[in-house]
Design a protein around this motif. Structure first.
Motif, PDB file in Angstrom:
ATOM      1  N   LEU A   1       0.822  -1.213   0.000  1.00 36.11           N
ATOM      2  CA  LEU A   1       0.000   0.000   0.000  1.00 36.11           C
ATOM      3  C   LEU A   1       0.861   1.270   0.000  1.00 36.11           C
ATOM      4  CD1 LEU A   1      -3.073   0.770   0.249  1.00 36.11           C
ATOM      5  CD2 LEU A   1      -2.658   1.073   2.680  1.00 36.11           C
ATOM      6  N   SER A   2       0.570   2.157  -0.933  1.00 33.94           N
ATOM      7  CA  SER A   2       1.250   3.463  -1.005  1.00 33.94           C
ATOM      8  C   SER A   2       2.770   3.323  -0.859  1.00 33.94           C
ATOM      9  CB  SER A   2       0.690   4.401   0.077  1.00 33.94           C
ATOM     10  OG  SER A   2      -0.694   4.599  -0.123  1.00 33.94           O
ATOM     11  N   GLU A   3       3.320   2.479  -1.749  1.00 30.60           N
ATOM     12  CA  GLU A   3       4.771   2.243  -1.689  1.00 30.60           C
ATOM     13  C   GLU A   3       5.547   3.371  -2.362  1.00 30.60           C
ATOM     14  OE1 GLU A   3       5.950  -1.541  -3.321  1.00 30.60           O
ATOM     15  OE2 GLU A   3       8.077  -1.242  -2.874  1.00 30.60           O
ATOM     16  N   THR A   4       4.976   3.899  -3.468  1.00 31.21           N
ATOM     17  CA  THR A   4       5.668   4.964  -4.192  1.00 31.21           C
ATOM     18  C   THR A   4       4.722   6.155  -4.426  1.00 31.21           C
ATOM     19  OG1 THR A   4       4.998   4.101  -6.349  1.00 31.21           O
ATOM     20  CG2 THR A   4       7.083   3.278  -5.473  1.00 31.21           C
ATOM     21  N   ALA A   5       5.328   7.310  -4.700  1.00 34.23           N
ATOM     22  CA  ALA A   5       4.527   8.511  -4.967  1.00 34.23           C
ATOM     23  C   ALA A   5       3.700   8.308  -6.240  1.00 34.23           C
ATOM     24  CB  ALA A   5       5.448   9.716  -5.109  1.00 34.23           C
ATOM     25  N   GLN A   6       4.298   7.589  -7.198  1.00 41.75           N
ATOM     26  CA  GLN A   6       3.601   7.324  -8.467  1.00 41.75           C
ATOM     27  C   GLN A   6       2.312   6.528  -8.235  1.00 41.75           C
ATOM     28  OE1 GLN A   6       5.539   7.057 -11.945  1.00 41.75           O
ATOM     29  NE2 GLN A   6       3.507   6.829 -12.825  1.00 41.75           N
ATOM     30  N   GLU A   7       2.395   5.525  -7.368  1.00 50.04           N
ATOM     31  CA  GLU A   7       1.199   4.714  -7.057  1.00 50.04           C
ATOM     32  C   GLU A   7       0.075   5.615  -6.532  1.00 50.04           C
ATOM     33  OE1 GLU A   7       1.887   1.564  -4.155  1.00 50.04           O
ATOM     34  OE2 GLU A   7      -0.229   1.563  -3.583  1.00 50.04           O
ATOM     35  N   VAL A   8       0.450   6.561  -5.660  1.00 57.97           N
ATOM     36  CA  VAL A   8      -0.560   7.437  -5.059  1.00 57.97           C
ATOM     37  C   VAL A   8      -1.145   8.374  -6.116  1.00 57.97           C
ATOM     38  CG1 VAL A   8      -0.989   9.204  -3.311  1.00 57.97           C
ATOM     39  CG2 VAL A   8       0.544   7.279  -2.793  1.00 57.97           C
ATOM     40  N   SER A   9      -0.279   8.986  -6.952  1.00 54.31           N
ATOM     41  CA  SER A   9      -0.818   9.948  -7.925  1.00 54.31           C
ATOM     42  C   SER A   9      -1.638   9.233  -8.997  1.00 54.31           C
ATOM     43  CB  SER A   9       0.278  10.836  -8.514  1.00 54.31           C
ATOM     44  OG  SER A   9       1.245  10.041  -9.127  1.00 54.31           O
ATOM     45  N   ASP A  10      -1.209   8.032  -9.412  1.00 55.45           N
ATOM     46  CA  ASP A  10      -1.995   7.263 -10.395  1.00 55.45           C
ATOM     47  C   ASP A  10      -3.359   6.892  -9.819  1.00 55.45           C
ATOM     48  OD1 ASP A  10       0.151   7.412 -12.079  1.00 55.45           O
ATOM     49  OD2 ASP A  10       0.717   5.288 -11.943  1.00 55.45           O
ATOM     50  N   CYS A  11      -3.381   6.508  -8.538  1.00 52.72           N
ATOM     51  CA  CYS A  11      -4.636   6.092  -7.901  1.00 52.72           C
ATOM     52  C   CYS A  11      -5.587   7.280  -7.805  1.00 52.72           C
ATOM     53  CB  CYS A  11      -4.334   5.512  -6.519  1.00 52.72           C
ATOM     54  SG  CYS A  11      -5.787   4.854  -5.680  1.00 52.72           S
TER      55      CYS A  11
END
Ligand SMILES: [Zn+2]
Length: 406
Positions: free
Chosen positions: A178-188
């Motif tokens: 969960l929320s490992e990278t900033a990219q994962e958060v912005s894509d989500c």
């Protein structure tokens, strides 16, 4: 010694003179069979590492590879004082058998990655059901099933919904990244209008028992939500630093909000060890590096790696007391690096105690004594051969593909 054994009706007596006995450590996030890929691609950008090395090798994995890779991981855990772990990988029933044969406690799940494809989802559902069934039929009571949705960016909403139902029906832990990278958060946020924890809440996942690995990029709102829902947040400091994730799990804030904070190594390909003593130290140092040396004190790190970790996995253990399970580790305090002992917890967390583990007992069974594990040579030999063969198959396939193109 003999009298002590007689007085307590013991089958076996281990001389622990000069040692400290601590509860067996609990590794809350790993991909055990990735020991086969230890050192196969370091110092690379995350995307190049995954696409160029890890995924192509994993595409060639066999059941036998996973068995021996997991056995090698378990051997390393026994040697460094870990008696329980949460594992997410492929061939769930094989992972479970390998953990069981090693004598450790484990909560295993098959990684669920459907990438929005109906066909993949059906295959993942089948293998998750197979893992749950297989583990339910196992004897010994040390190995448990969980469900393993890989992450918000690799599992469809339909996949999450099925996993939630399956977890509810069988009372299983949900183990995810969960929320490992900033990219994962912005894509989500772009795709769903909410953060990864917000999405899981919306899908009803946070109604279940959840173990979330990394949690390195959280907002204040995410932290409050995870605290309210008592999501267990697993800090993997070595993997986060090595892969350059540029985020640090907000340990103090999550703890204050009510989310239990625990510790994991992540897989050996991104760490490259499974030594939980090293992880306790790295976690404490990474938290302090922000400028506040009072963050994550040694006692909190040890609690996270023992009692709190066991509770997060729904396992017994983590305490040495009457009525508790016999998951006990002896650490030799007589070694040069462990002396003097002004504060035993400080030495355990900061002085490299993994090297000083001399005995490991899990569920009352002695897995290591005097630093020796009975089948160590065999496990190392079989796993090393499997690793070399796996990489050769992957490189042969790459050469054939390049030849076909040329
Ligand atoms: Zn992971």
């Amino acid at each position: 010694m003999a009298e002590l054994g007689k007085a307590h009706d013991a089958d076996k007596v281990i001389d622990g003179a000069g040692c400290v006995a601590i509860p067996g450590l609990v590794n809350c996030h790993t991909h055990a069979a990735m020991t086969l890929l230890r050192g196969y691609g370091d110092d690379m950008a995350l995307r190049d590492w995954l696409a160029g090395r890890i995924w192509p090798a994993e595409a060639k994995l066999t059941r036998d590879d996973v068995y021996w890779g997991t056995r090698l991981a378990c051997l390393e855990m026994v040697k460094t004082g870990t008696t329980a772990f949460a594992d997410m990988y492929f061939f769930g029933p094989v992972m479970a058998d390998a953990a069981n044969d090693s004598g450790l406690r484990a909560v295993v799940c098959e990684g669920f990655i459907d990438l929005g494809s109906d066909e993949r989802r059906e295959a993942n559902i089948k293998s998750t059901e197979e893992t749950t069934r297989h583990v339910r039929c196992m004897r010994g009571g040390r190995v448990h099933a969980s469900v393993g949705p890989h992450a918000v960016y690799t599992v469809s909403e339909k996949g999450w919904q099925w996993l939630c139902e399956h977890a509810k029906e069988h009372d299983l832990l949900v183990h995810t990244h969960l929320s490992e990278t900033a990219q994962e958060v912005s894509d989500c946020r772009a795709a769903h209008g909410v953060s990864p924890p917000g999405l899981l809440d919306r899908l009803g996942v946070l109604d279940r028992r959840v173990l979330a690995a990394h949690c390195a990029h959280l907002s204040a709102e995410d932290i409050a939500l995870m605290g309210r829902r008592r999501v267990a947040a697993c800090h993997n400091p070595v993997s986060n630093m090595k892969l350059g994730g540029a985020g640090v799990m907000p340990w103090a804030e999550l703890s204050a909000a009510g989310a239990p904070c625990v510790l994991g190594t992540d897989g050996a390909a991104s760490n490259n060890t499974l030594d939980m003593f090293e992880t306790m130290k790295s976690a404490a140092l990474l938290q302090k590096f922000s400028g506040d040396p009072t963050r994550l004190p040694a006692r909190d790190a040890l609690e996270a790696a023992t009692a709190r970790g066991a509770a997060a996995l729904g396992l017994p253990g983590g305490r040495i007391a009457e009525g508790q399970v016999a998951d006990v580790v002896l650490v030799d305090l007589g070694r040069a690096g462990m002396q003097p002992v002004h504060d035993v917890v400080s030495n355990l967390v900061y002085a490299g105690a993994g090297r000083a583990v001399v005995a490991t007992v899990c569920a009352g069974k002695v897995l290591m004594e005097g630093g020796a594990v009975p089948d160590e040579r065999e496990v190392v030999k079989r796993a090393s051969a499997a690793a070399m063969d796996l990489v050769r198959r992957r490189e042969d396939a790459a050469a054939a593909a390049a030849g076909a193109k040329g």
